[in-house]
Design an enzyme around this catalytic site. Structure first.
Site, mmCIF file in Angstrom:
data_model
loop_
_atom_site.group_PDB
_atom_site.id
_atom_site.type_symbol
_atom_site.label_atom_id
_atom_site.label_comp_id
_atom_site.label_asym_id
_atom_site.label_seq_id
_atom_site.Cartn_x
_atom_site.Cartn_y
_atom_site.Cartn_z
ATOM 1 N NE ARG A 1 16.746 -35.726 2.110
ATOM 2 C CZ ARG A 1 17.526 -36.529 0.950
ATOM 3 N NH1 ARG A 1 18.306 -36.316 -0.841
ATOM 4 N NH2 ARG A 1 16.988 -37.963 1.034
ATOM 5 C CD GLN B 1 15.727 -16.081 6.660
ATOM 6 O OE1 GLN B 1 17.108 -16.342 6.046
ATOM 7 N NE2 GLN B 1 14.973 -16.874 5.676
ATOM 8 N NE ARG B 2 9.229 -11.187 7.543
ATOM 9 C CZ ARG B 2 8.671 -11.633 5.808
ATOM 10 N NH1 ARG B 2 9.492 -10.541 4.994
ATOM 11 N NH2 ARG B 2 7.282 -10.989 6.189
ATOM 12 N N GLY C 1 17.404 -12.180 2.474
ATOM 13 C CA GLY C 1 18.510 -11.631 2.136
ATOM 14 C C GLY C 1 18.032 -10.073 0.693
ATOM 15 C CG ASP D 1 -2.100 -1.357 1.007
ATOM 16 O OD1 ASP D 1 -2.317 -1.795 -0.215
ATOM 17 O OD2 ASP D 1 -1.950 -2.170 1.982
ATOM 18 C CG ASP E 1 16.330 -8.034 3.258
ATOM 19 O OD1 ASP E 1 16.615 -9.213 4.115
ATOM 20 O OD2 ASP E 1 15.917 -7.279 2.675
#
Ligand code: F6P
Length: 365
Positions: A283, A291-292, A186, A79, A143
């Site tokens: 793998r 991570q957040r 990142g 937005d 990041d």
């Protein structure tokens, strides 16, 4: 003489990030306890400003949120009121509706807007400042890619989580003599991969700033085998790319101001490596939004609190149109006019990459 401010409002924009709640808490507590301001929060970032969707923030409403990731104000990364999607004559069109935001601030008697966000959100903050709104910016992003500040809050939590993931991958890689890839976020900067890779003892770190040659990765794996280590750990930034190659795009979010979502490089590399290294299974793990999420690290709780307090001090001093930042050990500020669009990439010849190379980590170059 500083302008007298009585009512302030906060909004959080862009992808969420651990530490947002800590900033909201610090701003609210400092504003109320030190200056007696009234504090409000717009819900879902600039969309809340457009819809005049605001809630009062009190000592009670910000209690118990310091450690929690996410944002009690919610967030949106779509937005932009300077290029906003609205319906007109049954059609969806994009329009500059920023005047609606300015009017809503006036209607509510809000003197200052504290905008907590990354480059996109802060670009709008600068544009509102140009329209005469009193704005203070607070830089967030996992990041850590904003040039104007040494550290953005959220980054430390992200590298703690990525490092723990690497620790966990080590034990299973060793048990099966496998090659394990961990893909971290990142965007176009390799900070999360670089710092978690060093802390998590990766054998190979792949970052956007150093395009890789897959044969060099194979050489590293073979070298480790020869040293009696028949397993390897590779951390790969989502924006990493091969020499003369392209990034892997996972998704295009058409209605987002920054539509490209990176992702998928680890899976691609796993297939390519398995074709080259016949004697090991490969793998891949994509860490993604883990991570957040969750709790905010101690470092980020403190940095966010410092930023929040500094934001209110700037308001009190009437220093609008600025963004708080960290320079060395000191909290400082920079004009929003100077910070927008300036990203901070990993320097391939910088100290951290050099340190990693000296202890034998390969960058695939
Ligand atoms: O900028 C933060 C970030 O988490 C990037 O590391 C990642 O590329 C992107 O946001 C993911 O965006 P979304 O949450 O919209 O999937």
């Amino acid at each position: 003489m500083a302008e007298k401010v009585k009512k302030i409002a906060l909004l959080t924009g862009g992808g969420d990030c651990p530490g947002l709640n800590a900033v909201i808490r610090a701003v609210t507590r400092t504003a109320i306890l030190q200056y007696g301001y009234e504090v409000y929060g717009y819900k879902f970032g600039y969309r809340g400003l457009y819809n005049n969707d605001l809630v009062p923030l009190t000592l009670e409403s910000v209690s118990g949120i310091l450690h929690r990731g996410g944002t009690i104000l919610y967030s949106s990364n779509k937005d932009n009121l300077f290029d906003y999607q609205v319906e007109e004559d049954g059609k969806i069109v994009k329009k500059d509706v920023s005047d609606v935001g300015v009017e809503n601030l006036k209607k509510e008697g809000i003197d200052t807007l504290v905008v907590i966000g990354g480059d996109g959100t802060l670009t709008s903050a600068r544009d509102f400042a140009r329209k005469g709104v009193n704005v203070i910016g607070v830089p967030k992003t996992i990041d850590n890619d904003l040039e104007a500040t040494d550290v953005t809050f959220g980054f430390n939590t992200a590298i703690e989580i990525a490092t723990e993931a690497l620790d966990r991958l080590h034990t299973t890689a060793e048990s099966h003599h496998r090659i394990m890839l961990l893909e971290v976020m990142g965007r176009n900067a390799g900070w999360i991969a670089l710092e978690s890779g060093i802390a998590g003892s990766a054998d190979v770190i792949l970052i956007p700033e150093i395009p890789y040659d897959i044969n060099k990765i194979v050489d590293k794996i073979r070298q480790r085998e020869a040293e009696g280590k028949p397993f390897s750990i590779i951390v790969v930034a989502e924006g990493a790319k091969p020499l003369n190659g392209e990034v892997v795009v996972s998704k295009v979010v058409a209605d987002s101001p920054d539509p490209i979502r990176l992702g998928g490089i680890a899976n691609k590399l796993a297939i390519d490596l398995e074709n080259l290294i016949k004697n090991h299974e490969v793998r891949s793990t994509v860490l993604g939004h883990i991570q957040r999420g969750g709790n905010t690290s101690t470092y980020d709780r403190i940095l966010s609190t410092r930023y929040g307090v500094a934001a209110v001090e700037l308001i009190n001093e009437g220093k609008f149109g600025n963004m708080v930042c960290l320079k060395g050990d000191a909290i400082s500020y920079e004009s929003l006019e100077n910070v927008i669009g300036k990203t901070k990439d990993v320097n391939p010849d910088g100290e951290l990459v050099t340190v990693a190379k000296k202890i034998g980590i390969s960058f695939g170059d």
